[in-house]
Scaffold this motif. Structure first.
Motif: not given
Ligand code: SF4
Length: 457
Positions: A358, A363, A367, A370, A413, A418
């Motif tokens: 991620c 990300g 995120q 997550n 994600a 998030g």
């Protein structure tokens, strides 16, 4: 709390970080105690307890302990020399090691599998003893192999001793909530915070060269596994499959005949290659353990070989982010199958890999948290029941499935912002509680589950 990326990911040998590497590390520590002791020693003795006894033969725990007492360490293990030294010990009943007199050791009588006495501190307990000329014990130490190659003495475990004794680091997060708060207030990514912590302790050069080497060893391990054939050791007659599957995938490539889900086979085959190497006693990176060593290299290789725009320069961010999540799991729950089942091994590896992927796919910290939570949540309750005590069935395929879940978790994600219902901290605590409630049969003892239901084993 600071757990270095190089503690979380260690170059070592298969098949198990807790049952092979840990005992070898414990033996090295015991040798140091002996060297510092005023006593004169003439012999050695070792006893394995709990899970180390029940699945010790399948995990080569006895072999690793003896080699550790003979001066071997996981980081610079030389397989050919190990065979020669073991043969010599079996023949002469003597261990010769630097800084100590020759020590009497008969593997048949001095290496004890104690199935009846589990040591109190942890499922993976072992005792190492040094004896005098009369065979009386004049130095002994109890060690616990707590997962991922980490080892603690009885006293360290009782004191709740954290492995970290160094100077404070800039971002000492102990929970995912603290990690997100620090990311918000500093404006830094999780990888940047973890990098600052690492550099403050060990310097930039060490970090750069060390992370480069980790990926090199992981990738070499995948490539060795993809080009090796034959039957894995241990007596289950498990055939290596990674090469055959990889050859077929390569042949299908470009023909435009593959179903979309074939990408799952690529992820699986990378992980299987690593875990077949691990089962064969080859060199792997614990990530966070040997049994779960395939998930992260598979996710990274998937990223580099299959994701458009991927770059090797992002590998360090992947590893740092994954190590940050692994540190939270280890600190607040467990990464040991003997302590909390396979949710703690493959589940943790999937959470760490999802977070790493991620991160390198852009990300945000939310995120990433997550992604780790999704991956861990869907491994909750997973037991450890290796057939014949070998890290082969279900472990090899399970790593492939762990990588697939990691990639799916990162992808899900990234499709959100998030925000989500179950915080990663709650998921980690659930894993800890579930592991504590889990029957011992399902915690690396091979006394339940697949280990007792597969015919002829
Ligand atoms: S079942 Fe999971 S925890 Fe148990 S040995 Fe295999 S990989 Fe490790």
């Amino acid at each position: 709390m600071f757990l270095s990326v190089f503690d979380m990911f260690k170059v070592g040998i298969g098949p198990s970080s807790s049952h092979t590497m840990g005992p070898m590390v414990a033996a090295a520590r015991f040798l140091d105690q002996m060297r510092a002791s005023p006593f004169h020693f003439a012999g050695l003795r070792a006893s394995l307890h709990g899970s180390l006894a029940f699945t010790g033969v399948g995990h080569a725990t006895d072999r690793a302990t003896i080699l550790g007492l003979a001066g071997f360490t996981p980081g610079d293990y030389d397989a050919d020399r190990a065979e020669a030294v073991l043969a010599q010990i079996n023949e002469t009943h003597k261990i010769t090691v630097d800084g100590l007199p020759p020590l009497r050791f008969d593997p048949k009588s001095d290496m004890i599998f104690d199935y009846d006495h589990k040591l109190e501190g942890h499922a993976n307990g072992m005792m190492l003893m040094a004896t005098d000329g009369q065979g009386d014990v004049n130095l002994s130490e109890t060690f616990y192999s707590i997962g991922g190659g980490f080892v603690m003495t009885e006293a360290e475990l009782a004191a709740g001793k954290d492995t970290d004794e160094g100077a404070p680091v800039p971002f000492p997060f102990k929970s995912a909530a603290e990690m997100l708060d620090m990311a918000k207030s500093s404006g830094k990514s999780i990888a940047q915070m973890k990098r600052d912590n690492e550099v403050s302790r060990n310097g930039e050069v060490h970090l750069r060269s060390g992370t480069k080497r980790l990926w090199q060893v992981m990738n070499d391990c995948i490539n060795r596994g993809l080009s090796s054939e034959g039957i894995l050791p241990g007596g289950l007659s498990v055939k290596r499959r990674a090469k055959g599957i990889h050859d077929a995938l390569m042949a299908e490539r470009g023909l435009n005949q593959s179903a979309p889900h074939t990408i799952n086979d690529w992820m699986s085959v990378y992980a299987m290659a690593v875990n077949e190497e691990n089962a064969a006693g080859g060199q792997v990176v614990t990530a966070p353990t040997n049994g779960a060593a395939g998930v992260m290299p598979a996710t990274l290789r998937y990223y580099l070989d299959h994701v458009p725009g991927a770059a090797e320069s992002h590998v360090e961010d992947f590893l740092l982010t994954a190590a940050a999540i692994g540190g939270l799991v280890k600190f607040n729950a467990s990464i040991s199958g003997a302590e909390a089942g396979c949710q703690a091994e493959v589940g943790s590896a999937a959470a760490m890999s999802a977070a790493g992927l991620c991160a390198v796919m852009g990300g945000t910290p939310e995120q990433i948290e997550n992604a780790a939570e999704i991956a861990l949540e869907h491994h909750l309750g997973m037991t450890c029941d290796p057939v014949k005590g070998l890290v082969q069935v279900p472990c090899i395929e399970r790593n492939g499935l762990g990588a697939i879940k990691a990639v799916s978790a990162a992808s899900l994600a990234l499709r959100g912002d998030g925000t989500h219902l179950v915080p990663l901290d709650a998921c980690i605590e659930t894993m800890r509680q579930t592991g504590a409630d889990m029957s011992e049969k399902y915690k690396e003892t091979s006394l339940g589950g697949l280990a007792v239901n597969v015919p002829n084993c």
